[in-house]
Design an enzyme around this catalytic site. Structure first.
Site, PDB file in Angstrom:
ATOM      1  N   GLN A 155       0.851  -1.197   0.000  1.00  0.00           N
ATOM      2  CA  GLN A 155       0.000   0.000   0.000  1.00  0.00           C
ATOM      3  C   GLN A 155       0.892   1.254   0.000  1.00  0.00           C
ATOM      4  O   GLN A 155       1.634   1.509   0.962  1.00  0.00           O
ATOM      5  CB  GLN A 155      -0.971   0.019   1.199  1.00  0.00           C
ATOM      6  CG  GLN A 155      -2.088   1.043   1.078  1.00  0.00           C
ATOM      7  CD  GLN A 155      -3.108   0.698  -0.026  1.00  0.00           C
ATOM      8  OE1 GLN A 155      -3.036  -0.330  -0.684  1.00  0.00           O
ATOM      9  NE2 GLN A 155      -4.052   1.618  -0.261  1.00  0.00           N
ATOM     10  N   LEU A 156       0.772   1.968  -1.092  1.00  0.00           N
ATOM     11  CA  LEU A 156       1.625   3.147  -1.279  1.00  0.00           C
ATOM     12  C   LEU A 156       1.573   4.069  -0.061  1.00  0.00           C
ATOM     13  O   LEU A 156       0.497   4.466   0.372  1.00  0.00           O
ATOM     14  CB  LEU A 156       1.166   3.917  -2.526  1.00  0.00           C
ATOM     15  CG  LEU A 156       1.984   5.161  -2.866  1.00  0.00           C
ATOM     16  CD1 LEU A 156       3.344   4.769  -3.428  1.00  0.00           C
ATOM     17  CD2 LEU A 156       1.240   6.065  -3.847  1.00  0.00           C
ATOM     18  N   HIS A 157       2.724   4.360   0.477  1.00  0.00           N
ATOM     19  CA  HIS A 157       2.767   5.256   1.632  1.00  0.00           C
ATOM     20  C   HIS A 157       3.932   6.222   1.521  1.00  0.00           C
ATOM     21  O   HIS A 157       5.023   5.860   1.114  1.00  0.00           O
ATOM     22  CB  HIS A 157       2.832   4.459   2.945  1.00  0.00           C
ATOM     23  CG  HIS A 157       3.930   3.441   2.993  1.00  0.00           C
ATOM     24  ND1 HIS A 157       3.833   2.193   2.397  1.00  0.00           N
ATOM     25  CD2 HIS A 157       5.159   3.477   3.569  1.00  0.00           C
ATOM     26  CE1 HIS A 157       4.948   1.517   2.615  1.00  0.00           C
ATOM     27  NE2 HIS A 157       5.771   2.270   3.320  1.00  0.00           N
ATOM     28  N   LEU A 158       3.628   7.452   1.915  1.00  0.00           N
ATOM     29  CA  LEU A 158       4.641   8.512   1.907  1.00  0.00           C
ATOM     30  C   LEU A 158       5.237   8.618   3.302  1.00  0.00           C
ATOM     31  O   LEU A 158       4.507   8.732   4.294  1.00  0.00           O
ATOM     32  CB  LEU A 158       3.961   9.842   1.523  1.00  0.00           C
ATOM     33  CG  LEU A 158       4.792  11.111   1.645  1.00  0.00           C
ATOM     34  CD1 LEU A 158       5.869  11.151   0.567  1.00  0.00           C
ATOM     35  CD2 LEU A 158       3.897  12.351   1.537  1.00  0.00           C
TER      36      LEU A 158
END
Length: 764
Positions: free
Chosen positions: A660-663
């Site tokens: 899950q794309l996370h910054l």
DNA sequence: GTTCTAGAAC
DNA sequence: GTTCTAGAAC
């Protein structure tokens, strides 16, 4: 001045005929410059004078002018000269380069060894001539290395050898020890992994880890002039450009002894989506057909140069079985002189029929130096390829052509039943017939090199055109298969992306590649096949795009069960009432990292299903990226209000561990007990970390983000993110960073990569 | 002896 | 991603 000469073994007459040379050594204290000189002087047939600034003044340190004077007088006597001083900066060596003339070549030998090694040697040494002992050594070495400017041919060197590990040094020692009075050495630059970037390299041991990332340091976090291009390999047997060793399986490294391959990153082994197809070809006509090597190497380089523009992401590799092969070194030197992109063309030592299994180099197309009847047998490459491919190749070849005329080539698709296909991943063999200069073989040209060169040129043109035609056909086919996948998404769930690829109309070829791919998956993933299959989200299985449906492996990866936590939070944040959650918005969730690696470490998590990592991000996600950045920035600013001394950086891991794309929004103190290992550190401080601002720019301009996904970035030498000094282990690094107040590297200060309190902008 | 790393297991 | 731990490094 030290007069370490050995006059006993050469006659005056010889010296007069011989051309002296100047070898400028470069390296930090402890890199082994003096030892190098001593070794060469001991075994060389030349007369050498070692000009050492540390001792030139009656055993004490002298001046540069003294060094120059002594060097000039030695050259006048016909003696060759070592300039033994650090010479790390261009300005420090410019006057020594001027010693060169049409009669006197100037070479550079760069002892570009790991900072850690130089430091430990400097610390340990006692009674060193330069008197650089004890604890100050580390500081001195670090300071010097930070100013390091690697030499370039354009400074006036006719030859540069970069030594980045002990085996490189040995190779250089061998070169100069055996460099006789009347010998010449090929001109050019040898052994550098990456000419333009200063990538820090791992402290891994040979056979345990791989080495220099080929291309990964090109982003903002690599600094020109930083002491970064240091290799810590101690035993790498690969001379002349060690990059390829990274491709080699453990058991293969022993066998592949020579290579020059600044272009092949580990991604070639892994088969990441950035790879292109590779043609491996032997030198045509120079073996049994006895074609002149000088002329042949000119033609190879010329033809390679011509095809460069048409290659796209495809690559060419010249393969030879033997280390130190003349044709390889000639081609390498000439390719370097012509500045041919080493990522697109390189040389490789190994068996062309075992490039993948033994060399770790995946070449889907190999060329054969065939005979005119296209028959197995004979010797050399032809026999080896027909043997390795089995009878399938003979049958498939017959379908394409009965014979060849010199200068022509024929492309033969290799059936998937051939072991060369199943074991090595070869999809095509291109038979090439070159000119014959051997009177004992048919169609001998009898020394007519005008005709011979024409035919050899034609042969390479045919070969490269054949390869390009395969590349373009495969690209089209993968487009078609992609279209088909889009139409039939229901067929894919539950399978890895090999499933969809089997729908492709390429039949045999596809299956064969899938075989390789599965092999890689099983090597890469610790889980069972079943786990691999089920842990790939079904929504992703249909997402195979045109790019990753190509020859190589897609960006899709299997996520272990432990890697799903963020995904679950993103899908159902309301079910996770735990105190990590900071904010739930329509598009994103903000939470504290469960294992913060700094005083402040947040994650801004997308809620978009199916967007697992940076590699998945495309132009349609641009707005989402901007939202994530804005939310991250808002939180960073909130923290800066509370503590103006903090500095934040916002960015993504090139390859995240969690789905899950996370910054990451992380303060740059890295003051956390939970920052425990090299991977933690390097994932936030090397090019592996992609600044959000840069990612947004790349998505906007190119539609996808650059991934610096080379594993080796994560095992690089530990360096302070501010002053770039090297540290031997995590505790020492942490102790250093807790005190280091050096300004951040310029690259980070640019383009708002760092987020500072307004009051702190001038002096972070 | 202790410290530290790297790989396997989860 | 972390934890555990063997064994390398010191």
């Amino acid at each position: 001045m030290e007069m370490d000469t050995d006059d006993t073994c050469k006659a005056k007459g010889e010296e007069e005929k011989a051309k002296p040379i100047v070898v400028i050594l470069m390296g930090a204290p402890g890199s082994g410059k003096s030892t190098f000189c001593e070794h060469v002087i001991r075994s060389s047939a030349r007369s050498w004078v070692r000009v050492c600034q540390d001792t030139i003044n009656n055993g004490k340190a002298g001046t540069k002018v003294q060094c120059l004077t002594n060097a000039i007088s030695a050259l006048k006597e016909g003696k060759s000269v070592f300039i033994d001083r650090c010479n790390l900066e261009k300005e420090q060596r410019v006057d020594f380069v001027k010693l060169g003339s049409p009669q006197v070549e100037v070479h550079a030998v760069v002892l570009d060894l790991p900072a850690k090694l130089c430091i430990s040697r400097s610390v340990k040494r006692t009674g060193h001539e330069g008197n650089l002992q004890g604890g100050k050594a580390a500081a001195v070495v670090n300071r010097m290395l930070q100013k390091k400017e690697l030499p370039k041919l354009s400074e006036g060197f006719s030859r540069i050898m970069f030594c980045q590990n002990e085996s490189d040094v040995q190779a250089a020692l061998d070169t100069y020890s055996g460099f006789g009075l009347l010998d010449t050495l090929p001109h050019g630059s040898f052994g550098q992994k990456k000419p333009d970037t200063k990538v820090q390299l791992g402290i891994m041991k040979f056979l345990k880890k791989v080495e220099a990332p080929s291309n990964a340091g090109s982003s903002a976090s690599s600094i020109q002039g930083s002491p970064a291009s240091q290799i810590i390999e101690e035993k790498n047997s690969c001379f002349g450009g060690k990059e390829t060793a990274s491709l080699l399986s453990h058991n293969a490294r022993e066998e592949v002894k020579d290579c020059q391959d600044p272009g092949v990153s580990s991604s070639t082994r892994k088969g990441s989506s950035s790879d292109g197809p590779i043609l491996a070809f032997p030198s045509i006509s120079t073996a049994d057909f006895q074609f002149d090597h000088e002329k042949a190497s000119d033609i190879i380089v010329e033809k390679v140069e011509e095809s460069m523009d048409k290659l796209g992401n495809a690559k060419l590799v010249l393969v030879d079985l033997t280390r130190g092969s003349k044709i390889l070194s000639l081609v390498r030197a000439k390719a370097a002189q012509k500045n041919i992109n080493p990522k697109k063309f390189f040389t490789f030592v190994g068996d062309i029929t075992k490039l993948y299994s033994e060399g770790g180099l995946r070449c889907t197309v190999i060329a054969n130096a065939a005979n005119w009847r296209l028959k197995p047998g004979g010797g050399g490459v032809n026999a080896a390829i027909f043997n390795a491919a089995g009878p399938d190749l003979e049958v498939a070849t017959k379908e394409q052509a009965k014979s060849l005329v010199p200068g022509s080539a024929v492309v033969v698709p290799l059936p998937s039943t051939s072991p060369l296909s199943s074991k090595e991943g070869v999809t095509h063999v291109i038979h090439v017939l070159g000119p014959n200069m051997n009177p004992h073989r048919p169609n001998c040209l009898g020394g007519d090199y005008v005709k011979g060169c024409q035919i050899l040129q034609k042969a390479y043109t045919s070969l490269f055109e054949g390869f390009l035609s395969i590349v373009s056909t495969q690209a089209k086919l993968s487009q078609e298969s992609n279209e088909k996948i889009k139409l039939e998404p229901s067929q894919s769930p539950g399978h890895s992306k090999d499933g969809p690829r089997n729908h492709s109309p390429t039949g045999d070829q596809k299956n064969k590649r899938d075989g390789i791919h599965e092999h890689e998956i099983s090597k890469k993933c610790k889980g069972s096949q079943n786990e691999v299959g089920t842990s790939i989200n079904s929504s992703r299985a249909g997402k195979v795009n045109a790019e990753n449906a190509k020859l190589d492996v897609s960006t899709s990866k299997a996520w272990g069960s432990w890697a799903q936590a963020l995904y679950h939070i993103a899908m159902h944040p309301e079910r996770h009432k735990d105190n990590l959650l900071l904010e739930i918005l329509d598009d994103v969730v903000v939470l504290n990292d469960l294992y913060p690696k700094a005083q402040k470490h947040l994650l801004v998590l997308t809620r978009c299903d199916g967007l697992d990592c940076l590699g998945d991000v495309r132009k349609e996600h641009l707005q989402l990226l901007k939202t994530m950045h804005a939310v991250g920035l808002k939180w960073a600013e909130k923290f800066l209000d509370e503590d103006a001394s903090l500095v934040f950086r916002l960015g993504y891991h090139s390859v995240p561990s969690m789905r899950q794309l996370h910054l990451h929004v992380i303060s740059q103190d890295f003051n956390s007990k939970l920052l425990k290992n090299k991977k933690h550190w390097n994932s936030f401080t090397t090019a592996f970390f992609r600044d959000s601002v840069d990612v947004i720019e790349e998505i906007s301009n190119q539609g996808k983000a650059t991934l610096n996904d080379d594993d080796r970035l994560l095992s690089m030498e530990l360096r302070c993110h501010r002053c770039k000094s090297a540290h031997p282990n995590i505790p020492r690094l942490k102790s250093h960073i807790s005190n280091c107040r050096a300004p951040f590297p310029t690259s980070l200060l640019q383009n708002d990569r760092l987020v500072l309190a307004p009051s702190n902008t001038n002096n972070p």
